[in-house]
Design a protein around this motif. Structure first.
Motif, PDB file in Angstrom:
ATOM      1  N   SER A  66       0.588  -4.231   5.661  1.00 24.88           N
ATOM      2  CA  SER A  66      -0.311  -4.066   6.801  1.00 24.88           C
ATOM      3  C   SER A  66       0.193  -4.844   8.004  1.00 24.88           C
ATOM      4  CB  SER A  66      -1.717  -4.543   6.456  1.00 24.88           C
ATOM      5  OG  SER A  66      -2.176  -3.882   5.317  1.00 24.88           O
ATOM      6  N   LEU A 109       3.311  -2.735   9.334  1.00 25.69           N
ATOM      7  CA  LEU A 109       3.107  -1.388   9.866  1.00 25.69           C
ATOM      8  C   LEU A 109       1.782  -1.199  10.598  1.00 25.69           C
ATOM      9  CD1 LEU A 109       4.504   0.666   6.903  1.00 25.69           C
ATOM     10  CD2 LEU A 109       5.644   0.117   9.024  1.00 25.69           C
ATOM     11  N   VAL A 154      -2.629  -1.502  10.671  1.00 25.40           N
ATOM     12  CA  VAL A 154      -3.645  -0.858   9.827  1.00 25.40           C
ATOM     13  C   VAL A 154      -4.496   0.080  10.656  1.00 25.40           C
ATOM     14  CG1 VAL A 154      -4.028  -2.274   7.809  1.00 25.40           C
ATOM     15  CG2 VAL A 154      -4.883  -3.056  10.010  1.00 25.40           C
ATOM     16  N   PRO A 204      -1.270   3.182   7.453  1.00 26.64           N
ATOM     17  CA  PRO A 204      -0.579   2.396   8.468  1.00 26.64           C
ATOM     18  C   PRO A 204      -0.806   2.965   9.860  1.00 26.64           C
ATOM     19  CG  PRO A 204       0.961   3.815   7.338  1.00 26.64           C
ATOM     20  CD  PRO A 204      -0.380   4.083   6.731  1.00 26.64           C
ATOM     21  N   ARG A 205      -0.732   2.096  10.846  1.00 28.19           N
ATOM     22  CA  ARG A 205      -0.831   2.522  12.245  1.00 28.19           C
ATOM     23  C   ARG A 205       0.444   3.293  12.597  1.00 28.19           C
ATOM     24  NH1 ARG A 205      -4.806   3.351  15.593  1.00 28.19           N
ATOM     25  NH2 ARG A 205      -5.984   1.650  14.704  1.00 28.19           N
ATOM     26  N   HIS A 252       3.168   5.538  11.248  1.00 30.91           N
ATOM     27  CA  HIS A 252       3.342   6.380  10.075  1.00 30.91           C
ATOM     28  C   HIS A 252       4.829   6.621   9.828  1.00 30.91           C
ATOM     29  CE1 HIS A 252       2.612   9.674   7.279  1.00 30.91           C
ATOM     30  NE2 HIS A 252       1.405   9.173   7.180  1.00 30.91           N
ATOM     31  N   ALA A 307       7.846   1.889   5.465  1.00 30.04           N
ATOM     32  CA  ALA A 307       6.821   1.474   4.510  1.00 30.04           C
ATOM     33  C   ALA A 307       7.457   1.172   3.151  1.00 30.04           C
ATOM     34  CB  ALA A 307       5.764   2.563   4.373  1.00 30.04           C
TER      35      ALA A 307
END
Lengths: 55, 307
Positions: free
Chosen positions: B234, B237, B239, B267-268, B270, B275
């Motif tokens: 988080s 990337l 949230v 994730p904010r 993408h 990730a």
């Protein structure tokens, strides 16, 4: 925390039960309650939603 | 102050070289990285100052001992007490901040960070002591060499193990089957509202972590380790959630039959590749590492020998 349903019977006890006229209102009511109560809306069956407090 | 002057004062050379090695070790191990801690200038100053104290203590101990001044050892004891307080301070600060995080670190992760802060101070004492000792015994040139060696060792062992060392990390499809949400074949939760299903369907990324052995199975099941995964990813990337939205909380659930860990987050940014990299590089928490396989094997060997 609360139950939202289109069924008139089937729920008893101390939980508040909100009656919805149709599926659309079921979604709308659950959505409002989820935002108001900071809760999570889970689907119990086709006609009922359960609002649960998490974290 | 020239080199010959320093060499004509051997005690000073020991202490200054030793202290320098100690502070340099502490500085090298004080990194503010994506976990953003300690990111504040004042946080760094505090730890560098403590590193200086640690280095000076380690360096001064050597000439004191050669001078048969054995009470100097008690000062090391006092230093240990001081650095235990560092651990307390870090724990308290992070616990207080954790309440304000959208995805908290969790107690196990905080404890891990606090222990590292304490341990690194002892490492700088040790580096300073060793450098100072070698300067005393063999002169300043070998001392500098040993100091550099201490720094190299600190860099080498600064990083602990990562998640990818104990588990196979794979991207997995996020499936919404009626109200049921699954990552791969691991059941995550029941999602009621269509709105939330749409958001999850659009934003969510799922991973399946397969433990590589039975020890890893226990580590992945640890709740602290799971929270650390969620927090780290988080942080890297972002949230897609806000306070009071429990349905959009990232979560990790265990497939009970297989021991696989299903991880779901929104994730904010993408980016599945980033990730995957961030899940793979989550640090393994010391408190989550268990070795039941080894313990059982030893117990068996003991039973065989005893019988």
């Amino acid at each position: 925390m609360a139950v939202v349903t289109t069924r008139e019977s089937g729920f008893a006890g101390g939980t508040p039960v909100f009656l919805a006229r149709d599926k659309e209102e079921l979604q709308a009511l659950s959505h409002s309650l989820e935002k108001i109560l900071n809760a999570a809306a889970h689907q119990l069956n086709e006609d009922s939603f359960l609002l649960v407090y998490r974290q | 102050m020239s080199m010959p002057w320093l060499l004509s004062h051997p005690d000073l050379a020991e202490v200054s070289l030793g202290t320098f090695a100690g502070v340099a070790t502490r500085y090298l191990m004080l990194r503010s990285d994506y976990r953003q801690y300690p990111s504040y200038p004042h946080g760094r100053i505090i730890h560098l100052a403590l590193g200086l104290i640690a280095g000076a203590l380690g360096a001064v101990a050597v000439p004191a001992l050669f001078d048969k001044n054995y009470t100097a050892i008690t000062f090391l004891g006092m230093a240990a007490q001081q650095f235990r307080d560092v651990r307390n301070m870090e724990r308290n600060t992070l616990t207080a901040l954790d309440a304000q995080e959208l995805v908290p670190r969790g107690a196990a992760y905080i404890e891990g960070i606090a222990v590292v802060f304490e341990g690194r101070n002892y490492l700088s004492i040790f580096a300073a002591f060793l450098t100072s000792l070698i300067v005393t015994l063999a002169g300043w040139a070998p001392g500098i060499l040993v100091g550099a060696l201490c720094l190299a060792t600190a860099i080498r062992f600064r990083k602990g193990k990562k998640l990818e060392d104990v588990a196979k990390v794979e991207a997995a499809p996020v499936r919404i089957d009626g109200p049921n949400l699954l990552v791969g074949d691991v059941y995550m939760m029941n999602v009621g509202l269509n709105e939330n299903r749409d958001i999850i369907g659009k934003q969510a990324i799922g991973f399946i972590l397969t433990p590589k052995n039975d020890d890893a199975r226990v580590t992945l099941a640890n709740l602290g380790q799971r929270q650390a995964i969620l927090h780290d990813v988080s942080t890297r990337l972002g949230v897609y959630r806000d306070d009071g939205e429990p349905m959009l909380l990232p979560m990790a659930k265990l497939g009970l039959a297989s021991g696989k860990l299903g991880v779901l987050f929104l994730p904010r940014e993408h980016d599945p590749e980033k990730a995957l990299a961030s899940v793979s590089s989550v640090p393994l928490l010391e408190s989550a590492i268990r070795k039941p396989v080894e313990a059982n094997r030893r117990a068996e060997e003991k039973a065989v020998r005893g019988g």
